[in-house]
Design a protein around this motif. Structure first.
Motif, PDB file in Angstrom:
ATOM      1  N   THR A  97      -1.478   6.159 -12.307  1.00  0.00           N
ATOM      2  CA  THR A  97      -2.396   6.922 -11.460  1.00  0.00           C
ATOM      3  C   THR A  97      -3.771   6.264 -11.431  1.00  0.00           C
ATOM      4  OG1 THR A  97      -1.231   8.979 -11.954  1.00  0.00           O
ATOM      5  CG2 THR A  97      -3.468   9.173 -11.086  1.00  0.00           C
ATOM      6  N   GLU A  98      -4.251   5.833 -12.603  1.00  0.00           N
ATOM      7  CA  GLU A  98      -5.556   5.179 -12.678  1.00  0.00           C
ATOM      8  C   GLU A  98      -5.548   3.877 -11.882  1.00  0.00           C
ATOM      9  OE1 GLU A  98      -8.774   3.584 -16.026  1.00  0.00           O
ATOM     10  OE2 GLU A  98      -6.854   4.428 -16.640  1.00  0.00           O
ATOM     11  N   PHE A  99      -4.467   3.100 -11.981  1.00  0.00           N
ATOM     12  CA  PHE A  99      -4.386   1.846 -11.231  1.00  0.00           C
ATOM     13  C   PHE A  99      -4.395   2.116  -9.727  1.00  0.00           C
ATOM     14  CE2 PHE A  99      -1.995  -1.293  -8.859  1.00  0.00           C
ATOM     15  CZ  PHE A  99      -2.553  -2.483  -9.280  1.00  0.00           C
ATOM     16  N   LEU A 100      -3.568   3.047  -9.288  1.00  0.00           N
ATOM     17  CA  LEU A 100      -3.487   3.347  -7.852  1.00  0.00           C
ATOM     18  C   LEU A 100      -4.822   3.850  -7.316  1.00  0.00           C
ATOM     19  CD1 LEU A 100       0.016   5.088  -7.689  1.00  0.00           C
ATOM     20  CD2 LEU A 100      -0.557   2.743  -7.030  1.00  0.00           C
ATOM     21  N   GLY A 101      -5.592   4.499  -8.165  1.00  0.00           N
ATOM     22  CA  GLY A 101      -6.908   4.973  -7.752  1.00  0.00           C
ATOM     23  C   GLY A 101      -7.896   3.858  -7.484  1.00  0.00           C
ATOM     24  N   GLN A 102      -7.566   2.623  -7.873  1.00  0.00           N
ATOM     25  CA  GLN A 102      -8.424   1.465  -7.628  1.00  0.00           C
ATOM     26  C   GLN A 102      -8.076   0.753  -6.324  1.00  0.00           C
ATOM     27  OE1 GLN A 102     -10.953   0.709  -9.596  1.00  0.00           O
ATOM     28  NE2 GLN A 102     -10.502   2.078 -11.297  1.00  0.00           N
ATOM     29  N   VAL A 103      -6.989   1.160  -5.674  1.00  0.00           N
ATOM     30  CA  VAL A 103      -6.544   0.508  -4.443  1.00  0.00           C
ATOM     31  C   VAL A 103      -7.315   1.111  -3.270  1.00  0.00           C
ATOM     32  CG1 VAL A 103      -4.573   0.027  -2.938  1.00  0.00           C
ATOM     33  CG2 VAL A 103      -4.253   0.145  -5.435  1.00  0.00           C
ATOM     34  N   ASP A 147      10.659  -2.259   3.584  1.00  0.00           N
ATOM     35  CA  ASP A 147      11.233  -1.197   2.739  1.00  0.00           C
ATOM     36  C   ASP A 147      10.182  -0.298   2.116  1.00  0.00           C
ATOM     37  OD1 ASP A 147      10.161  -3.016   1.011  1.00  0.00           O
ATOM     38  OD2 ASP A 147      11.991  -3.383  -0.144  1.00  0.00           O
ATOM     39  N   GLY A 148       8.902  -0.486   2.489  1.00  0.00           N
ATOM     40  CA  GLY A 148       7.861   0.382   1.970  1.00  0.00           C
ATOM     41  C   GLY A 148       6.561  -0.360   1.738  1.00  0.00           C
ATOM     42  N   LEU A 149       5.587   0.352   1.205  1.00  0.00           N
ATOM     43  CA  LEU A 149       4.290  -0.227   0.880  1.00  0.00           C
ATOM     44  C   LEU A 149       4.384  -0.979  -0.438  1.00  0.00           C
ATOM     45  CD1 LEU A 149       1.137  -0.400   1.221  1.00  0.00           C
ATOM     46  CD2 LEU A 149       1.043   1.729  -0.090  1.00  0.00           C
ATOM     47  N   ASN A 171      -4.012 -10.849  -4.095  1.00  0.00           N
ATOM     48  CA  ASN A 171      -4.291 -10.682  -5.516  1.00  0.00           C
ATOM     49  C   ASN A 171      -4.129  -9.217  -5.920  1.00  0.00           C
ATOM     50  OD1 ASN A 171      -5.354 -13.453  -6.366  1.00  0.00           O
ATOM     51  ND2 ASN A 171      -6.618 -13.021  -4.572  1.00  0.00           N
ATOM     52  N   LYS A 172      -4.455  -8.911  -7.154  1.00  0.00           N
ATOM     53  CA  LYS A 172      -4.362  -7.555  -7.690  1.00  0.00           C
ATOM     54  C   LYS A 172      -5.060  -6.560  -6.766  1.00  0.00           C
ATOM     55  CE  LYS A 172      -5.303  -5.070 -12.036  1.00  0.00           C
ATOM     56  NZ  LYS A 172      -5.878  -5.232 -13.400  1.00  0.00           N
ATOM     57  N   TYR A 173      -4.412  -5.435  -6.505  1.00  0.00           N
ATOM     58  CA  TYR A 173      -4.855  -4.337  -5.637  1.00  0.00           C
ATOM     59  C   TYR A 173      -4.641  -4.605  -4.149  1.00  0.00           C
ATOM     60  CZ  TYR A 173      -7.290  -2.842  -9.904  1.00  0.00           C
ATOM     61  OH  TYR A 173      -7.609  -2.470 -11.193  1.00  0.00           O
ATOM     62  N   ASP A 174      -4.293  -5.848  -3.768  1.00  0.00           N
ATOM     63  CA  ASP A 174      -3.979  -6.100  -2.364  1.00  0.00           C
ATOM     64  C   ASP A 174      -2.612  -5.503  -2.042  1.00  0.00           C
ATOM     65  OD1 ASP A 174      -6.330  -7.449  -1.802  1.00  0.00           O
ATOM     66  OD2 ASP A 174      -5.504  -9.406  -2.345  1.00  0.00           O
ATOM     67  N   TYR A 175      -2.329  -5.305  -0.764  1.00  0.00           N
ATOM     68  CA  TYR A 175      -1.087  -4.630  -0.381  1.00  0.00           C
ATOM     69  C   TYR A 175      -0.595  -5.165   0.967  1.00  0.00           C
ATOM     70  CZ  TYR A 175      -4.528  -2.017   2.350  1.00  0.00           C
ATOM     71  OH  TYR A 175      -5.556  -1.688   3.185  1.00  0.00           O
ATOM     72  N   PHE A 176       0.659  -4.892   1.267  1.00  0.00           N
ATOM     73  CA  PHE A 176       1.225  -5.205   2.578  1.00  0.00           C
ATOM     74  C   PHE A 176       2.383  -4.250   2.833  1.00  0.00           C
ATOM     75  CE2 PHE A 176       3.386  -7.841  -0.534  1.00  0.00           C
ATOM     76  CZ  PHE A 176       4.726  -7.728  -0.196  1.00  0.00           C
ATOM     77  N   GLY A 177       2.828  -4.208   4.080  1.00  0.00           N
ATOM     78  CA  GLY A 177       3.908  -3.297   4.445  1.00  0.00           C
ATOM     79  C   GLY A 177       3.426  -1.946   4.891  1.00  0.00           C
ATOM     80  N   TYR A 178       2.090  -1.782   5.069  1.00  0.00           N
ATOM     81  CA  TYR A 178       1.539  -0.506   5.511  1.00  0.00           C
ATOM     82  C   TYR A 178       0.936  -0.676   6.901  1.00  0.00           C
ATOM     83  CZ  TYR A 178      -1.717   3.368   6.079  1.00  0.00           C
ATOM     84  OH  TYR A 178      -2.406   4.449   6.563  1.00  0.00           O
ATOM     85  N   PHE A 187       3.927  -2.768  -7.341  1.00  0.00           N
ATOM     86  CA  PHE A 187       4.352  -1.387  -7.147  1.00  0.00           C
ATOM     87  C   PHE A 187       4.859  -1.266  -5.718  1.00  0.00           C
ATOM     88  CE2 PHE A 187       1.270   0.086 -10.568  1.00  0.00           C
ATOM     89  CZ  PHE A 187       2.278   0.481 -11.432  1.00  0.00           C
ATOM     90  N   VAL A 188       6.027  -0.658  -5.546  1.00  0.00           N
ATOM     91  CA  VAL A 188       6.581  -0.443  -4.214  1.00  0.00           C
ATOM     92  C   VAL A 188       6.762   1.049  -3.990  1.00  0.00           C
ATOM     93  CG1 VAL A 188       8.505  -0.889  -2.651  1.00  0.00           C
ATOM     94  CG2 VAL A 188       7.746  -2.682  -4.232  1.00  0.00           C
ATOM     95  N   LEU A 189       6.139   1.541  -2.916  1.00  0.00           N
ATOM     96  CA  LEU A 189       6.336   2.932  -2.507  1.00  0.00           C
ATOM     97  C   LEU A 189       7.378   2.934  -1.394  1.00  0.00           C
ATOM     98  CD1 LEU A 189       5.414   5.924  -2.704  1.00  0.00           C
ATOM     99  CD2 LEU A 189       3.833   5.414  -0.821  1.00  0.00           C
ATOM    100  N   PRO A 190       8.608   3.407  -1.674  1.00  0.00           N
ATOM    101  CA  PRO A 190       9.671   3.371  -0.665  1.00  0.00           C
ATOM    102  C   PRO A 190       9.263   4.083   0.625  1.00  0.00           C
ATOM    103  CG  PRO A 190      10.571   3.900  -2.826  1.00  0.00           C
ATOM    104  CD  PRO A 190       9.076   3.955  -2.962  1.00  0.00           C
ATOM    105  N   SER A 191       9.858   3.624   1.731  1.00  0.00           N
ATOM    106  CA  SER A 191       9.477   4.125   3.055  1.00  0.00           C
ATOM    107  C   SER A 191       9.611   5.637   3.178  1.00  0.00           C
ATOM    108  CB  SER A 191      10.331   3.446   4.133  1.00  0.00           C
ATOM    109  OG  SER A 191      10.102   2.055   4.147  1.00  0.00           O
ATOM    110  N   GLN A 192      10.571   6.239   2.477  1.00  0.00           N
ATOM    111  CA  GLN A 192      10.765   7.689   2.605  1.00  0.00           C
ATOM    112  C   GLN A 192       9.598   8.494   2.053  1.00  0.00           C
ATOM    113  OE1 GLN A 192      12.745   5.623   0.792  1.00  0.00           O
ATOM    114  NE2 GLN A 192      13.664   6.671  -0.969  1.00  0.00           N
ATOM    115  N   TYR A 193       8.701   7.833   1.303  1.00  0.00           N
ATOM    116  CA  TYR A 193       7.528   8.523   0.788  1.00  0.00           C
ATOM    117  C   TYR A 193       6.267   8.170   1.575  1.00  0.00           C
ATOM    118  CZ  TYR A 193      10.515   9.466  -3.224  1.00  0.00           C
ATOM    119  OH  TYR A 193      11.545   9.884  -4.048  1.00  0.00           O
TER     120      TYR A 193
END
Length: 244
Positions: free
Chosen positions: A7-13, A50-52, A79-86, A106-112
């Motif tokens: 939760t703490e890590f995701l809060g930095q994204v 397949d998700g974020l 790098n850390k905290y970067d993302y794709f698929g959104y 971390f992968v958040l599946p598409s259904q979420y």
């Protein structure tokens, strides 16, 4: 990592910081961890999304589609905290993403994916109409990462110009949506520059001045007609509650 650390890590994204804490906690329960070796494909052009995917540790390289002219190929590194698929406009990846080093994601599946589109900044299950007038005033529209839009409601206090308390509250609400949900307001300093127009929306631009382990500092500029009318400097601190 335990649930609190996730939760703490995701809060930095940055993408997730505008979400209510309840959404981040639910995302923390839904994400899966995937590991890759250097040279592994994290995503292939043309394959289904397949998700974020959020970089937890390591580096990945993004390459442009194969049919892009060589001079226009915008290869870059995640790098850390970067993302794709959104926010993709199709159901397939438009680029290749390749692990440069050992990589964890971390992968958040598409259904979420609905957890990323909550209706309010306060609680994922509520709508602004169910809140008090004060909460409705503090509800901001997200335009972009670190950019929000606020309004002066007809029922809000007015003095022929935007009420100063409204500017402070909305600017603080904007700043709070750019820090992780474990950091709470520690101190703030407000500067009123010019009077605001009640009949115009207010754009709040948040500047990330500092991000530390325990403290974070934000500068918020409120603008109308392209002019800065108000500035807020606010610091946040991690608050640890001890049960005696």
């Amino acid at each position: 990592m335990d649930r609190e650390q996730v939760t703490e890590f995701l809060g930095q994204v940055p993408l997730l910081q505008c979400l209510p804490g309840s959404s981040i906690r639910r995302i923390a329960e839904a994400v899966q961890v995937k590991h890759y070796e250097p040279g592994d494909y994290v995503a292939r052009e043309g394959e289904p999304v397949d998700g974020l995917c959020i970089i937890l540790d390591g580096q990945a390289e993004v390459s442009a589609p194969a049919n892009t002219e060589e001079a226009n190929r915008p290869d870059y590194v995640l790098n850390k905290y970067d993302y794709f698929g959104y926010g993709t406009n199709s159901s397939v990846h438009q680029v290749n993403v390749i692990a440069v080093t050992k990589l964890s994601c971390f992968v958040l599946p598409s259904q979420y994916g609905h957890l990323l589109q909550t209706k309010t900044i306060w609680n994922a299950e509520e709508t602004p109409e169910s809140h008090s007038l004060m909460e409705q005033i503090l509800h901001l529209e997200k335009l972009e990462v670190d950019i929000f839009r606020g309004f002066t409601l007809p029922e809000a206090p007015t003095f022929n110009q935007v009420f100063g308390g409204q500017l402070i509250g909305q600017a603080l609400a904007a700043a709070s949506k750019t820090v992780d949900c474990l950091k709470l307001v520690h101190s703030l300093h407000a500067i009123f520059l010019i009077a605001g127009d009640n009949n115009m929306p207010i754009i709040y631009q948040v500047h990330r001045e500092r991000d530390g382990t325990s403290f974070a500092t934000r500068k918020v500029e409120a603008k109308q007609k392209g002019l800065v009318m108000f500035t807020l400097i606010v610091s946040f601190q991690v608050i640890i509650l001890k049960v005696v």
